[in-house]
Design an enzyme around this catalytic site. Structure first.
Site, PDB file in Angstrom:
ATOM      1  N   HIS A   1       0.816  -1.213   0.000  1.00 42.63           N
ATOM      2  CA  HIS A   1       0.000   0.000   0.000  1.00 42.63           C
ATOM      3  C   HIS A   1       0.850   1.263   0.000  1.00 42.63           C
ATOM      4  O   HIS A   1       0.401   2.325  -0.405  1.00 42.63           O
ATOM      5  CB  HIS A   1      -0.910   0.033   1.228  1.00 42.63           C
ATOM      6  CG  HIS A   1      -1.755  -1.185   1.372  1.00 42.63           C
ATOM      7  ND1 HIS A   1      -2.705  -1.540   0.442  1.00 42.63           N
ATOM      8  CD2 HIS A   1      -1.781  -2.162   2.314  1.00 42.63           C
ATOM      9  CE1 HIS A   1      -3.288  -2.669   0.814  1.00 42.63           C
ATOM     10  NE2 HIS A   1      -2.745  -3.072   1.947  1.00 42.63           N
TER      11      HIS A   1
ATOM     12  N   HIS B   1       5.276   6.354   6.666  1.00 42.79           N
ATOM     13  CA  HIS B   1       4.920   5.918   5.314  1.00 42.79           C
ATOM     14  C   HIS B   1       4.478   7.129   4.515  1.00 42.79           C
ATOM     15  O   HIS B   1       4.388   8.237   5.059  1.00 42.79           O
ATOM     16  CB  HIS B   1       3.839   4.836   5.377  1.00 42.79           C
ATOM     17  CG  HIS B   1       2.584   5.331   6.031  1.00 42.79           C
ATOM     18  ND1 HIS B   1       2.354   5.178   7.377  1.00 42.79           N
ATOM     19  CD2 HIS B   1       1.529   6.027   5.542  1.00 42.79           C
ATOM     20  CE1 HIS B   1       1.198   5.747   7.674  1.00 42.79           C
ATOM     21  NE2 HIS B   1       0.681   6.274   6.574  1.00 42.79           N
TER      22      HIS B   1
ATOM     23  N   HIS C   1       3.576  10.359   6.693  1.00 44.98           N
ATOM     24  CA  HIS C   1       2.882  10.176   7.977  1.00 44.98           C
ATOM     25  C   HIS C   1       3.820   9.465   8.939  1.00 44.98           C
ATOM     26  O   HIS C   1       4.265   8.347   8.665  1.00 44.98           O
ATOM     27  CB  HIS C   1       1.612   9.327   7.789  1.00 44.98           C
ATOM     28  CG  HIS C   1       0.503  10.055   7.102  1.00 44.98           C
ATOM     29  ND1 HIS C   1      -0.625   9.420   6.621  1.00 44.98           N
ATOM     30  CD2 HIS C   1       0.338  11.369   6.830  1.00 44.98           C
ATOM     31  CE1 HIS C   1      -1.432  10.329   6.091  1.00 44.98           C
ATOM     32  NE2 HIS C   1      -0.868  11.514   6.191  1.00 44.98           N
TER      33      HIS C   1
END
Ligand SMILES: [Zn+2]
Length: 247
Positions: A87, A112, A131
């Site tokens: 992701h 990430h 983040h």
């Protein structure tokens, strides 16, 4: 449908049929039919993704200013591992570090990235964000979001961008990552209660979004987009949340 095919594939190579245990990894991404609009329906544990009332990201409009302590960040430079988790790229550091907020000290867990940035400030969109996820001693989550425009090459992320793990599950070790140098000089920030922006969309997450954006070069952004063309959840309703500005 996906699980069904996976079951057949594994059976065919002799591993036997797959039973979907409650803890099995649920497939989700950023495209329908397993995209953000459907996350809440994919699994009982993801229900907050559609039923929650304090979801992230939001379009930040500060509705109150607050005399909050300055962000006390502390991230010693050192080795780091960058993992492609399917992701995003997830960065963990050997030296960890922490941030101290009005709510106490939260240890760094991982960083990430998203493209475009998920949070908006007064409707302004940014192409990239980092983040930094933290957790305190009793498990409360706090995320610091750094926003980036396209401009000068980001020196702090140069080693990361120049050797990206290319497939899900791959990882790359960096000799030295200095998270502290990712931050702008002025640490003014917006803060509000929200959620994880990926399933299970857990609420009770304390967000700190830095007002001053950094930069990444177009080349750096393109390198990330080659792996993740779009990994941002759409803006969620603010509802009656307080959004404080500290600066
Ligand atoms: Zn995120």
């Amino acid at each position: 449908m996906k699980l069904h095919y996976l079951g057949i594939a594994l059976f065919a190579i002799g591993l036997g049929p797959v039973t979907a245990a409650p803890t099995s990894h649920t497939h989700w991404n950023y495209l329908s039919p397993t995209g953000p609009d459907e996350w809440g329906d994919l699994h009982d544990e993801h229900a907050l993704c559609s039923a929650g009332t304090q979801q992230s990201p939001i379009n930040i409009k500060a509705n109150t200013s607050a005399a909050l302590p300055a962000l006390a960040i502390h991230y010693p430079a050192g080795p780091a591992v960058v993992k492609h988790n399917g992701h995003s790229l997830e960065v963990t550091t050997e030296s960890k570090g922490d941030v101290t907020l009005a709510s106490g000290t939260h240890d760094f867990v991982q960083m990430h990235f998203h493209t475009p940035a998920e949070m908006q400030i007064d409707g302004r969109k940014y192409p990239f964000s980092a983040h930094l996820v933290h957790r305190d001693a009793v498990g409360n989550l706090a995320v610091i979001a750094l926003l980036f425009d396209v401009g000068a090459k980001n020196k702090a992320l140069d080693s990361l961008f120049s050797s990206l793990p290319r497939r899900e599950g791959d990882s790359v070790t960096l000799n030295n990552l200095d998270l502290q140098s990712l931050f702008p000089e002025k640490l003014d920030y917006f803060t509000f209660m929200g959620s994880l922006t990926t399933p299970p969309c857990t609420e009770g997450v304390r967000w700190q979004v830095l007002k001053v954006p950094g930069t990444v070069s177009q080349q750096q952004l393109n390198a990330f987009k080659q792996l993740f063309p779009m990994n941002a959840r759409p803006i969620q309703p603010t509802n009656d949340r307080m959004v404080k500005f500290a600066g």
